[in-house]
Design an enzyme around this catalytic site. Structure first.
Site, PDB file in Angstrom:
ATOM      1  N   GLU A   1       0.829  -1.201   0.000  1.00 26.63           N
ATOM      2  CA  GLU A   1       0.000   0.000   0.000  1.00 26.63           C
ATOM      3  C   GLU A   1       0.870   1.260   0.000  1.00 26.63           C
ATOM      4  O   GLU A   1       0.578   2.235  -0.708  1.00 26.63           O
ATOM      5  CB  GLU A   1      -0.916   0.013   1.231  1.00 26.63           C
ATOM      6  CG  GLU A   1      -1.841  -1.201   1.313  1.00 26.63           C
ATOM      7  CD  GLU A   1      -1.257  -2.305   2.165  1.00 26.63           C
ATOM      8  OE1 GLU A   1      -2.012  -2.914   2.931  1.00 26.63           O
ATOM      9  OE2 GLU A   1      -0.025  -2.568   2.056  1.00 26.63           O
TER      10      GLU A   1
ATOM     11  N   CYS B   1      -2.480  -3.061   7.178  1.00 27.47           N
ATOM     12  CA  CYS B   1      -2.141  -3.013   8.592  1.00 27.47           C
ATOM     13  C   CYS B   1      -2.499  -1.642   9.149  1.00 27.47           C
ATOM     14  O   CYS B   1      -2.896  -0.730   8.415  1.00 27.47           O
ATOM     15  CB  CYS B   1      -0.658  -3.314   8.796  1.00 27.47           C
ATOM     16  SG  CYS B   1       0.434  -2.004   8.175  1.00 27.47           S
TER      17      CYS B   1
ATOM     18  N   CYS C   1      -0.389   1.284   7.611  1.00 26.15           N
ATOM     19  CA  CYS C   1      -0.807   1.668   6.260  1.00 26.15           C
ATOM     20  C   CYS C   1      -2.175   2.345   6.278  1.00 26.15           C
ATOM     21  O   CYS C   1      -2.447   3.244   5.471  1.00 26.15           O
ATOM     22  CB  CYS C   1      -0.838   0.447   5.345  1.00 26.15           C
ATOM     23  SG  CYS C   1       0.787  -0.168   4.879  1.00 26.15           S
TER      24      CYS C   1
END
Length: 356
Positions: free
Chosen positions: A274, A299, A302
């Site tokens: 990402e 996560c 991100c």
């Protein structure tokens, strides 16, 4: 649409075709020149092929009142032309004798190939049931194995190359017609997403392709950032930054030590998929309404960056250990989060499918 069905002896090809006819409004199409062997279904009954001169079809009509002869074609090209003019209707054929015929059908975007298989002992028991009928000859298991090997692996006529090219590969161990039909009902075979992928399927496939470039030792992750009018802005995959040794070559000590998920992230040198996609795009290219597709749920680290650049929606395929925290961040920031679950493809064991 046109569904083609191939498979091994007594696997249930014509039974699956009949299911599509009875429950989804398909019409069964045949090749006159096909030397297909009568198939065996889960209950031991056979379904003869309506080749010219087949006495079993004398005076028989289909469920829609038409004669089977109206759906028999001399060549694969003739059959394909017939379907092309009526591509919004539903058709099925079990007559795919060679890869050459398959190559004709596969030209069209409305064609789907399904293969059917079952363990050899299961198919042998089905063949024995058929052999109990007066018109059928009884052969030994060894003879059945020999016929099966020729059917699948003959260098000139073997069907294994066709089976390997199927989009959906069914393992049919069902012992009853009712169970088989129930499991097929859960599959949603006519789903058009299998033939011409919808946008979610398309962009998630691109994300999965990007993931193949990952050099991270912990997990392959791919990402695609999509703007307005469904235009791809950027792609990304996880791995060590430009100029550093690849993670797969020892570039990130944390990943190579085998730390568990979420542990030691502060020492990780890998950039997430990402992050790479966002860095590649740059803030000026990310417009209102942009969507981020990732094959793994972002996560927490991100997710806050995704919020900051103004992403409107995040679509993911697989969960991660921080899903709950990530979902809460997106909820507060007004970012839509949803999981994409495509129709099942690949090898599907029908016996293991949940019926209810």
């Amino acid at each position: 649409m046109l569904v083609g069905i191939c498979g091994s002896i007594c696997s249930g090809k014509k039974t699956v075709a009949q299911y599509l006819v009875e429950h989804h409004g398909f019409k069964h199409l045949y090749l006159q020149s096909s030397a297909s062997v009568s198939d065996q279904d889960a209950t031991g009954e056979t379904s003869p092929s309506p080749d010219s001169g087949n006495a079993a079809f004398a005076g028989v009509t289909t469920t829609n009142g038409t004669s089977p002869s109206s759906h028999v074609f001399t060549t694969a090209e003739d059959l394909l032309d017939f379907v092309t003019r009526r591509w919004r209707s539903r058709f099925v054929t079990t007559d795919i004798p060679t890869e050459k015929v398959l190559d004709v059908f596969i030209r069209r975007p409305f064609f789907l190939l399904i293969s059917i298989d079952a363990p050899l002992t299961v198919r042998w028991r089905r063949f024995q049931q058929r052999s109990k009928q007066p018109e059928q000859s009884v052969i030994s298991l060894e003879e059945f194995v020999t016929q099966n090997d020729l059917h699948l692996y003959d260098p000139h006529t073997g069907l294994q190359p066709l089976i390997s090219r199927a989009t959906v590969r069914l393992l049919n161990t069902s012992s009853s017609l009712a169970h088989l039909y129930a499991t097929l009902g859960k599959l949603d075979i006519p789903n058009p997403d299998r033939m011409r992928p919808g946008w979610d399927t398309y962009f998630m496939a691109l994300a999965s392709l990007a993931a193949q470039r990952s050099n991270c030792m912990k997990r392959r992750v791919g990402c695609v950032l999509v703007g307005r009018e469904r235009r791809v802005i950027s792609t990304g995959y996880n791995g060590t930054p430009r100029g550093l040794r690849n993670c797969a070559e020892g570039g990130c000590p944390r990943c190579n030590e085998g730390s568990s998920s979420g542990v030691g992230l502060a020492t990780c040198l890998c950039i997430h998929a990402e992050e790479n996609a966002l860095l590649e795009a740059g803030r000026e290219r990310i417009r209102e309404g942009s969507v981020l597709y990732c094959d793994t749920c972002p996560c927490l680290t991100c997710s806050i960056k995704i919020c900051q650049v103004g992403i409107a929606e995040v679509v993911y395929a697989h969960g991660y250990s921080m899903d709950t925290e990530t979902a809460e961040v997106f909820r507060q920031a007004g970012v839509k989060l949803r999981q994409f679950i495509p129709p099942p493809n690949g090898l599907i064991h029908l016996e293991k499918m949940e019926l209810y």
